[in-house]
Design a protein around this motif. Structure first.
Motif, PDB file in Angstrom:
ATOM      1  N   ASP A 142       0.835  -1.214   0.000  1.00 42.71           N
ATOM      2  CA  ASP A 142       0.000   0.000   0.000  1.00 42.71           C
ATOM      3  C   ASP A 142       0.870   1.264   0.000  1.00 42.71           C
ATOM      4  O   ASP A 142       0.568   2.233  -0.696  1.00 42.71           O
ATOM      5  CB  ASP A 142      -0.930   0.017   1.218  1.00 42.71           C
TER       6      ASP A 142
ATOM      7  N   ARG B 163       2.151   1.971  -3.426  1.00 44.55           N
ATOM      8  CA  ARG B 163       1.128   2.581  -4.288  1.00 44.55           C
ATOM      9  C   ARG B 163       0.949   4.061  -3.930  1.00 44.55           C
ATOM     10  O   ARG B 163       0.792   4.901  -4.818  1.00 44.55           O
ATOM     11  CB  ARG B 163      -0.209   1.839  -4.167  1.00 44.55           C
TER      12      ARG B 163
ATOM     13  N   ASP C 295       3.191   6.180  -5.630  1.00 44.05           N
ATOM     14  CA  ASP C 295       3.077   6.074  -7.091  1.00 44.05           C
ATOM     15  C   ASP C 295       4.008   5.054  -7.715  1.00 44.05           C
ATOM     16  O   ASP C 295       4.403   5.194  -8.880  1.00 44.05           O
ATOM     17  CB  ASP C 295       3.285   7.439  -7.763  1.00 44.05           C
TER      18      ASP C 295
ATOM     19  N   ARG D 197       4.517   1.880  -9.707  1.00 41.34           N
ATOM     20  CA  ARG D 197       3.624   1.169 -10.624  1.00 41.34           C
ATOM     21  C   ARG D 197       3.756  -0.332 -10.417  1.00 41.34           C
ATOM     22  O   ARG D 197       4.843  -0.878 -10.435  1.00 41.34           O
ATOM     23  CB  ARG D 197       3.964   1.521 -12.073  1.00 41.34           C
TER      24      ARG D 197
ATOM     25  N   ARG E 250      -5.357  -6.963  -7.313  1.00 38.71           N
ATOM     26  CA  ARG E 250      -5.656  -5.591  -6.880  1.00 38.71           C
ATOM     27  C   ARG E 250      -6.176  -4.775  -8.059  1.00 38.71           C
ATOM     28  O   ARG E 250      -5.771  -4.983  -9.201  1.00 38.71           O
ATOM     29  CB  ARG E 250      -4.381  -4.896  -6.383  1.00 38.71           C
ATOM     30  N   ASP E 251      -7.043  -3.809  -7.741  1.00 39.86           N
ATOM     31  CA  ASP E 251      -7.635  -3.005  -8.811  1.00 39.86           C
ATOM     32  C   ASP E 251      -6.686  -1.925  -9.320  1.00 39.86           C
ATOM     33  O   ASP E 251      -6.879  -1.390 -10.406  1.00 39.86           O
ATOM     34  CB  ASP E 251      -8.930  -2.343  -8.317  1.00 39.86           C
ATOM     35  N   ASP E 252      -5.659  -1.605  -8.502  1.00 38.83           N
ATOM     36  CA  ASP E 252      -4.816  -0.456  -8.860  1.00 38.83           C
ATOM     37  C   ASP E 252      -3.532  -0.873  -9.570  1.00 38.83           C
ATOM     38  O   ASP E 252      -2.508  -0.242  -9.414  1.00 38.83           O
ATOM     39  CB  ASP E 252      -4.495   0.373  -7.609  1.00 38.83           C
TER      40      ASP E 252
END
Lengths: 159, 75
Positions: free
Chosen positions: A108, A111, A114, A116, A135-137
């Protein structure tokens, strides 16, 4: 400032400790203002799995893989001294004592900085992992995208 | 030295002291001074290397009873 430096990491391993090393370096590199990319392939994809079961239609073999592999970072085993799952419990206890950040939080944190996160689509197919299970991100790519980043990388690691 | 911002990273393990430092510096103006407290033994090398790479100046650092204090001037 000059153009940002780049760090790329290939996370092949699905071991908790190795993934932790990868994510600590990723977070550190982000603090160095590097553009950081982590390519997850093979067992490393498990670090991106959602902890909850997702309903996805699968073949028998793929369903078996999905069942055997750990659902998310928290459930991953150790590369050494796993002791049938006792090892991770012990190391998490020690980590707490030393205020080290657990793997799910490191992901987390990455993310938030930033970093990737990329899933390798070829190995997702092999292991029968669907986008809905990850994960969606995150983003999806293959070897060419990795090489594109790595050829500009100042730090390139395979873990 | 009168810092503009102070960060307490005592008891935190790698990479948290550097992440906290980076976050704090980001919100500061060039020339302002950050005071950082940490107990991680790697912090001394980490902070020195990180400040150099980011163009910040490590003005001074001390160690007292296992607590490291750093003063970093934003570049």
């Amino acid at each position: 400032m000059t153009e940002a430096k780049k760090t790329t990491i290939v996370l092949f391993s699905g071991d908790y400790d190795k993934a932790m090393a990868a994510y600590i370096i990723a977070n550190g590199a982000a603090a160095y203002d590097h553009e950081v990319t982590i390519f997850h392939t093979f067992w490393g994809l498990n670090a991106l799995r959602k902890p909850e079961k997702q309903s996805v239609a699968k073949g028998k073999l793929e369903a078996m893989f999905a069942k055997i592999m750990p659902r998310g970072a928290e459930r991953m085993g150790l590369s050494n001294m796993n002791f049938l799952g006792l090892g991770p419990k012990l190391i998490k206890k020690v980590m707490k004592k030393h205020n080290a950040v657990p793997l799910p939080e490191l992901i987390d944190m990455a993310r938030e900085q930033d970093v990737r996160l990329i899933g390798c689509t070829m190995t997702m197919d092999l292991l029968g992992l669907d986008e809905k299970e990850l994960r969606d991100d995150i983003e999806y790519a293959g070897v060419a995208a990795y090489l594109g980043e790595a050829s500009e990388g100042n730090v390139n690691l395979f873990i | 030295m009168e810092p503009n911002t102070t960060i307490d990273a005592k008891g935190l393990a790698c990479p948290q002291p550097i992440l906290k430092t980076k976050k704090a510096i980001k919100d500061m103006e060039s020339g302002e001074v950050l005071e950082l407290h940490a107990t991680d033994k790697g912090a001394q090398s980490d902070v020195t290397a990180w400040a150099k790479a980011g163009g910040h100046e490590l003005l001074d650092h001390t160690e007292d009873n296992g607590v490291y204090t750093f003063w970093i001037q934003k570049g």
